[in-house]
Design a protein around this motif. Structure first.
Motif, mmCIF file in Angstrom:
data_model
loop_
_atom_site.group_PDB
_atom_site.id
_atom_site.type_symbol
_atom_site.label_atom_id
_atom_site.label_comp_id
_atom_site.label_asym_id
_atom_site.label_seq_id
_atom_site.Cartn_x
_atom_site.Cartn_y
_atom_site.Cartn_z
ATOM 1 N N ALA A 71 -107.569 20.028 -114.540
ATOM 2 C CA ALA A 71 -107.068 19.432 -115.782
ATOM 3 C C ALA A 71 -105.764 18.682 -115.589
ATOM 4 O O ALA A 71 -105.251 18.085 -116.534
ATOM 5 N N GLY A 72 -105.241 18.681 -114.375
ATOM 6 C CA GLY A 72 -103.995 17.967 -114.126
ATOM 7 C C GLY A 72 -104.097 16.488 -114.424
ATOM 8 O O GLY A 72 -103.096 15.842 -114.745
ATOM 9 N N HIS A 117 -99.733 9.609 -108.219
ATOM 10 C CA HIS A 117 -99.678 11.040 -107.935
ATOM 11 C C HIS A 117 -100.587 11.374 -106.750
ATOM 12 O O HIS A 117 -101.585 10.684 -106.500
ATOM 13 N N THR A 118 -100.256 12.447 -106.054
ATOM 14 C CA THR A 118 -101.111 12.941 -104.965
ATOM 15 C C THR A 118 -101.511 14.399 -105.169
ATOM 16 O O THR A 118 -102.284 14.938 -104.384
ATOM 17 N N SER A 119 -100.988 15.044 -106.211
ATOM 18 C CA SER A 119 -101.313 16.448 -106.462
ATOM 19 C C SER A 119 -101.333 16.711 -107.961
ATOM 20 O O SER A 119 -100.302 16.524 -108.640
ATOM 21 N N TRP A 120 -102.474 17.133 -108.481
ATOM 22 C CA TRP A 120 -102.549 17.496 -109.894
ATOM 23 C C TRP A 120 -101.808 18.796 -110.177
ATOM 24 O O TRP A 120 -101.276 18.990 -111.272
ATOM 25 N N TRP A 162 -96.959 21.355 -112.703
ATOM 26 C CA TRP A 162 -95.688 22.047 -112.454
ATOM 27 C C TRP A 162 -94.507 21.209 -112.956
ATOM 28 O O TRP A 162 -93.630 21.701 -113.665
ATOM 29 N N ASP A 163 -94.498 19.933 -112.588
ATOM 30 C CA ASP A 163 -93.398 19.067 -113.002
ATOM 31 C C ASP A 163 -93.357 18.899 -114.517
ATOM 32 O O ASP A 163 -92.273 18.857 -115.114
ATOM 33 N N ASP A 178 -89.811 20.163 -115.419
ATOM 34 C CA ASP A 178 -88.865 19.040 -115.466
ATOM 35 C C ASP A 178 -88.443 18.762 -116.913
ATOM 36 O O ASP A 178 -89.290 18.442 -117.760
ATOM 37 N N PRO A 179 -87.168 18.842 -117.247
ATOM 38 C CA PRO A 179 -86.727 18.609 -118.629
ATOM 39 C C PRO A 179 -86.894 17.161 -119.085
ATOM 40 O O PRO A 179 -86.839 16.878 -120.281
ATOM 41 N N ARG A 180 -87.119 16.246 -118.148
ATOM 42 C CA ARG A 180 -87.303 14.841 -118.532
ATOM 43 C C ARG A 180 -88.713 14.558 -119.040
ATOM 44 O O ARG A 180 -88.971 13.486 -119.603
#
Length: 326
Positions: free
Chosen positions: A226-227, A290-293, A298-299, A303-305
């Motif tokens: 689902a990424g 991207h290279t990783s879902w 995780w990000d 990640d607050p952004r």
């Protein structure tokens, strides 16, 4: 309570989405790309194989314990189930039988929908085509999070909840921002799915149906497959609103990761999207990707952004009279 998101509004844009312009430029420079458009003869057999696999798992797991059932749904069943979800996406672009046979494509979408346990194929088509035509447009693009979502899921803990519940946002969001009355095929989709679900319970028991539905819901939430939901349009780099993913997950999802390429050329089958990137490499090689879902998920959480506000949004336009685009 986890990292508080730093965005307090969407990234507003007052220019057109980039895909139509890029498509025009690429076709002018590489007209041979037009030959890639159309149906994929092998696609329908891949879908049929996934249907067989998921129903075989549904049958084999009919008598296992509830713990084994749910673990199997997440670690095994979610993969073919999610592949079928992505397959329904490709079917709505008429990949199985081409643009000249729309009804056959819609009926095939209902068939591909069956092992997921949740009727969605026909409804998905009408809303997904709006996403392509009105990408980022307020109250038109059903892929955009609502302001309610953005306000409610504002730190790492709440964003984790949002990710887990992704399938519910995708199902419920269109009903609030742009409700469209169901048509006859959508009602047929619901009736056929309900009949199949009843048959599964009657023949194999309630655990089989729970496995089907759990595979779908778990595989569309906090799951590596689902990424791509997050990877496709959430703004990981300022100014970019669509991202491709180039990794092994594409082998399991009909190359859905080639998302810039897909939005540029939605009538090209997923199996041929890598050729688009190869032919028009100078248009894609410098775009962020991207290279990783798993890393995407995780990000997004940490990640607050990044959060539900991290989307490019455009002012709303006058609603069209119809939504059937192909």
């Amino acid at each position: 309570m986890g990292g508080q998101v730093t965005r307090c509004d969407f990234e507003w844009s007052y220019t057109a989405e980039p895909h139509a312009t890029r498509r025009k430029e690429i076709l002018a420079k590489y007209p041979e790309i037009k030959r890639l458009m159309g149906s994929d003869p092998l696609f329908k057999y891949e879908i049929l194989s996934l249907i067989v696999v998921q129903f075989a798992l549904t049958f084999l797991l009919r008598d296992v314990s509830w713990t084994i059932l749910l673990l199997s749904a997440y670690f095994i069943g979610a993969f073919p189930s999610h592949a079928l979800i992505v397959g329904v996406h490709d079917i709505c672009h008429n990949i199985p039988f081409g643009n000249g046979r729309p009804l056959l494509n819609r009926l095939f979408g209902i068939l591909a929908n069956l092992p997921t346990g949740i009727p969605s194929s026909i409804a998905f088509k009408k809303y997904h085509l709006l996403h392509h035509r009105y990408m980022g447009v307020e109250e038109m693009d059903p892929d955009l999070p609502t302001s309610f979502e953005a306000r409610m899921f504002y730190n790492s803990i709440t964003k984790l909840v949002w990710v887990i519940l992704q399938p519910f946002w995708y199902a419920l969001r269109p009903l609030f921002i742009n409700p469209i009355a169901p048509n006859g095929l959508e009602i047929l989709n619901i009736v056929v799915q309900f009949a199949l679900n009843c048959a599964v319970v009657y023949l194999w028991g309630v655990k089989s149906l729970v496995f089907m539905v759990s595979s779908t819901i778990l595989g569309a939430g906090l799951h590596p497959m689902a990424g791509h939901f997050i990877a496709e349009h959430y703004m990981f780099e300022e100014g970019f609103e669509t991202y491709s993913y180039y990794g092994p997950g594409n082998y399991l999802t009909f190359n859905v990761g080639y998302h810039n390429e897909h939005h540029d050329f939605p009538s090209i089958p997923g199996s041929k999207l890598p050729l688009v990137k190869k032919i028009a490499a100078e248009y894609y090689d410098n775009l962020p990707y991207h290279t990783s879902w798993i890393k995407v998920i995780w990000d997004f959480i940490i990640d607050p952004r990044i959060g539900p506000y991290a989307r490019v949004k455009r002012p709303k336009v006058k609603k069209p009279k119809g939504v059937e685009l192909s």
